[in-house]
Structure formats: C-alpha cells, structure tokens
Design a protein around this motif. Structure first.
Motif, short mmCIF file in Angstrom:
data_model
loop_
_atom_site.label_atom_id
_atom_site.label_comp_id
_atom_site.label_asym_id
_atom_site.label_seq_id
_atom_site.Cartn_x
_atom_site.Cartn_y
_atom_site.Cartn_z
N GLN A 135 -28.53 7.64 42.61
CA GLN A 135 -28.61 7.97 41.19
C GLN A 135 -27.86 9.28 40.92
OE1 GLN A 135 -32.39 7.10 39.21
NE2 GLN A 135 -32.41 9.14 38.31
N PRO A 136 -26.54 9.19 40.61
CA PRO A 136 -25.72 10.40 40.48
C PRO A 136 -25.62 10.91 39.04
CG PRO A 136 -24.30 8.50 40.52
CD PRO A 136 -25.72 7.98 40.54
N ASN A 137 -26.75 11.06 38.38
CA ASN A 137 -26.74 11.48 36.97
C ASN A 137 -26.16 12.89 36.82
OD1 ASN A 137 -28.00 9.06 36.44
ND2 ASN A 137 -30.03 9.95 36.15
N THR A 188 -21.59 13.69 43.76
CA THR A 188 -22.94 13.24 44.09
C THR A 188 -22.92 11.87 44.75
OG1 THR A 188 -23.83 14.48 42.21
CG2 THR A 188 -25.24 12.79 43.14
N VAL A 189 -22.04 10.99 44.29
CA VAL A 189 -21.90 9.68 44.94
C VAL A 189 -21.51 9.85 46.40
CG1 VAL A 189 -20.53 7.57 45.01
CG2 VAL A 189 -21.39 8.41 42.83
N ALA A 190 -20.53 10.72 46.66
CA ALA A 190 -20.10 10.95 48.04
C ALA A 190 -21.24 11.50 48.88
CB ALA A 190 -18.91 11.91 48.06
N GLU A 191 -21.99 12.47 48.34
CA GLU A 191 -23.11 13.04 49.08
C GLU A 191 -24.16 11.97 49.39
OE1 GLU A 191 -26.44 16.62 48.74
OE2 GLU A 191 -25.43 15.90 46.93
N GLY A 192 -24.50 11.16 48.38
CA GLY A 192 -25.50 10.12 48.60
C GLY A 192 -25.07 9.12 49.65
N PRO A 203 -30.25 13.93 44.33
CA PRO A 203 -30.09 15.23 45.01
C PRO A 203 -31.30 16.13 44.81
CG PRO A 203 -28.12 14.68 43.73
CD PRO A 203 -29.18 13.69 43.34
N GLY A 204 -31.96 16.48 45.90
CA GLY A 204 -33.03 17.46 45.84
C GLY A 204 -34.27 17.06 45.07
N THR A 205 -34.46 15.81 44.74
CA THR A 205 -35.59 15.22 44.00
C THR A 205 -35.58 15.52 42.51
OG1 THR A 205 -37.30 16.97 44.08
CG2 THR A 205 -37.06 15.57 46.05
N GLN A 228 -39.00 14.54 38.26
CA GLN A 228 -38.99 14.66 39.72
C GLN A 228 -39.09 13.26 40.34
OE1 GLN A 228 -38.51 17.84 40.84
NE2 GLN A 228 -38.48 18.27 38.64
N SER A 229 -38.16 12.96 41.23
CA SER A 229 -38.15 11.66 41.88
C SER A 229 -38.01 11.86 43.39
CB SER A 229 -37.00 10.81 41.31
OG SER A 229 -37.03 9.50 41.82
#
Length: 460
Positions: free
Chosen positions: A162-164, A176-180, A396-398, A406-407
């Motif tokens: 989820q790269p919001n 964020t997509v790359a990190e995930g 990233p980081g919840t 928070q997720s």
C-alpha cells in the motif's frame, strides 16, 4: 414473531429475528449507538441460547431486511443454492457450530456447501462461537483466486503493498513500491488509495504501477482504489487497469450512499474482464468492507452491524473477486470501541467471509482516537495468521501518511511468516528468488546498491 428463552427464573423475550440477532452479538459500540445491543450480559447470553436452537432454514423464510425494499436481500434469496444447502439444511444454528468444528467439515465439504450458506446463517453461527472456534473453522476453509498469481493456497498468506502518498507524488509512490517489494510484499496487489479523483492523475498512477510490473515482469496485479464508475471510464479510455475496486455494504441504501448499485458492479466487472489482463485467472474485482458502514449511512434497518457486514459478503460473492478486505478498525471507535472489539470483529469477518467462499483479507488497523494500540494489532494479526487469512496490508512503518491511521508494516508479515511458516503466492515467491530478494528458504537477502528495483526508484 417473538422469540423467548428462560434462564433460571428470568424469561427473556426478543421482538423479532433482528432483535434476537442484535442481542446475541458480542458487545460493540456501534450496536450500542444504534440502540439495539443487549442491555446486559445476561440478556446477551439468553439471546445466544435462543439463537442456538433456531433452525438454519429460518433465515430463508424470514429475511432481516424486507425482500421488496432491498436488492441485497433479493440477491441473497434469489441466488440461494438449495443443492449446496441440502447437506446442512436440517441443522439448527447450534448444530451448525458443532458440525463446523467436527471432522466432518473438511475443506472439500466446506467448499461444496459455501454457496448454500447465507450471510445471516454465517453471522448467526459466529455469534455463538468463541474466538478459538472462529479461528479453527476459518482455517479449514480453502478459497483460491487467480489473476497474475495464485492467492489463498493452504499455508500461504499474501500482502497488499500500500504505497499511499499525501500528494499522489509519483516519485514517493515509486520509492515505496520498491521498498515494499524488497521486503517481499505485494503478491496480493500493489494498491494505491489516491488523494485525487482526477481521471488524469488516476491514469498516471495506473501507468506508473503497470510500468513497474511490466518492466520487472512481476507476477502480481495493481489497483488504484477509485470509484467503480471512474474505473469504467479509465478502462474505456485505454488505461491499463488490472483490478476494479469498490467499497460495498450490506444493504441497498448503504450501497447507494457509496454511489453503487448491483447493476453498476456488474458493469464494472464486465469492463474489467473485457481487458483480459490476467495471466493465470480472471478474478478482476477488489472489494473493501467494514462493520458500521451501514449504520454511519443511516441504512441499517435495525440490523446489527456484524450481520450487515456478512451481507456485504453476499454482494462480493456475486462477482467472484480476487480479494475482499475488511478494513476492520478504520471506521473508528464509534463502531468498534477498543482493541477487544476490533479483535473480535476481525475474527468474525474473516470467518464469515471464508465460510461463504470468499478470499477474505483484513486490514489489521485502528484509528488514533480508538482505545487500541500496536499490541492489540499484533494479537489480531497473529490470530488471523493462525486462521488462514488470505492477505494483510504492508505499509511503511505501520503509519499510513495519507489516510492517517495505523495498520501493519512491511516488517510485520516477516514476523508472521517466521512464526507460522506462511509462504507467499507461489509465482511471486519464485520471482522474489529469481530477483535475489529472497533465498530458497523465503528469507530476505540484503539488496545490492545496483539492484534493478533501486535503480528504478531513483529513475522515477
């Protein structure tokens, strides 16, 4: 019809089936807000005893929301599979619970009866089950769906990456997509909740995700979570749409508050399938739900929020989705007050959805004004992992910086895999190994500075 049950010297009466179902529900703030919750623990227990003696057939004869007033009720009644229901048609709600927990209810048998189970039946039996019952019964339900990979195989758990981003910035989303992906997330879907509803912005996001997936030959799917009407427009404009998203609810009026009809969902489903973008299957729909949505829309018809949530699964089931996600703690403490209520609701939702034959995932989450914390979410995530949850979120980081809730983080799925031995979708797992992101054992490897995904993130 009035339902009665006597406990000791106290005789309890419940005005109709809606009242009985509401009073039998484990306590939660949404039902209290609606004025339909049990007034005491004693009344709640009496309602559960009364409900346990009720034949399952009752729910076919007495719809909780009138047939003539509600298209979801008509969908449930008109689409009921009598042949699938036949093996359990003689059971009461209490007998049904015992049967679900017995060795007779194998994965194959549960798959055969799923289409005969109405949402009201699933909700009713869940109300008389302990948490461990919900976990054990859901674990036995196998639901497999396919688009570019295979989701829901036994012993697997997928993750929505989820790269919001608070401004829909392409560079931030790409990073964020790359990190995930480097954390091994994304086999369920790479799904963006956009800030904008501009078709031009949404098209750009669809192209961004499609470019990443095609450039790296990733066996996964993307989704920009916009309204179904917008997705249809994007498809008609030639935009590369993988999954069609829509939030849904359990009554016609609640769906209307989302700007949705069953006819629109059929149109969206047909549009998604027309592109034939799936490689191993054509499950093209992604639905999200949440307890309390009908109440917040003033469209609950006096029915408890957990039963209405199960009715939303009847809507989803009609369109053979790839993914269904209960965003369990997102609506807020007005509906699920604290960690205990969120945990119970998450287990109920997962059980009911799986029992009805759906690929149920859960956004293990809470808002910052709820009486919940990360320890509560760790508990729910672990229980759902044990129950065979189809997928969870990877953020990233919840902390979702766009939706402000928070997720679960990219790291959390690694814990669940280690603790419970859960694998990823097989096609995605093979890709991770080929890309050097994981080893043959599924564990992460440290990426080099020249890894293709890092180069792409910098270029973006």
């Amino acid at each position: 019809m009035v339902y009665r049950h006597t406990v000791g010297r106290t005789a309890w009466a419940f005005g109709d089936l809606r009242d009985l179902m509401a009073k039998a529900t484990p306590l939660r703030s949404g039902d209290m807000l609606a004025g339909i919750a049990a007034g005491s623990a004693e009344e709640g227990m009496a309602a559960r005893h009364c409900l346990a003696d009720l034949p399952l057939k009752t729910f076919l004869a007495r719809p909780l929301v009138p047939y003539e007033d509600d298209d979801v009720t008509r969908l449930i009644v008109d689409g009921h599979d009598d042949a699938a229901f036949a093996p359990i048609a003689h059971l009461t709600v209490g007998d049904f619970r015992d049967w679900l927990l017995s060795d007779l209810a194998t994965p194959a048998v549960l798959a055969r009866v799923a289409r005969g189970i109405t949402p009201e039946m699933a909700a009713a039996v869940s109300k008389i089950m302990r948490n461990q019952d919900l976990i054990l019964a859901a674990k036995k339900c196998s639901v497999v769906t396919r688009f570019r990979n295979t989701i829901g195989l036994p012993g697997t758990m997928a993750v929505r990456l989820q790269p919001n981003h608070p401004t829909d910035d392409p560079d931030g989303i790409a990073a964020t997509v790359a990190e995930g992906l480097l954390y091994g997330c994304g086999d369920a879907v790479i799904g963006i909740n956009p800030v904008s509803d501009s078709p031009a912005v949404l098209a750009r996001l669809c192209h961004l995700l499609d470019d990443v997936i095609q450039r790296h030959a990733i066996p996964t799917q993307s989704c920009v979570l916009t309204h179904a009407t917008t997705s249809i427009g994007l498809i008609e404009s030639g935009v590369p749409v993988d999954l069609v998203f829509q939030s849904i609810a359990g009554t016609e009026a609640a769906n209307a508050s989302f700007g949705v009809t069953l006819g629109l969902l059929r149109e969206a489903h047909d549009a998604g399938r027309s592109l034939k973008r799936g490689t191993v299957g054509q499950n093209v729909m992604y639905f999200e739900t949440g307890q309390g949505s009908a109440l917040s829309a003033g469209a609950h018809h006096g029915v408890d929020q957990q039963t209405l949530e199960a009715r939303a699964y009847a809507v989803a089931r009609a369109f053979e989705p790839l993914l269904v996600n209960t965003v369990v703690g997102f609506i807020g403490p007005e509906y699920l007050y604290d960690g205990k209520q969120i945990i119970r609701a998450g287990l109920e939702d997962h059980f009911c959805g799986k029992l009805m034959g759906l690929p149920l995932g859960c956004d293990v989450c809470y808002t910052n004004h709820a009486e919940a914390d990360g320890d509560d979410m760790d508990a729910l995530m672990t229980l759902l992992g044990a129950a065979g949850v189809t997928f969870i979120m990877g953020i990233p980081g919840t902390d979702d910086v766009m939706l402000n809730y928070q997720s679960t983080s990219f790291h959390d799925q690694l814990y669940l895999r280690d603790a419970l031995g859960l694998k990823r979708a097989p096609e995605f797992e093979a890709w991770l190994q080929a890309m050097g992101i994981t080893g043959q054992d599924g564990r992460l490897r440290a990426p080099s500075a020249s890894h293709p995904l890092l180069a792409r993130a910098e270029a973006a």
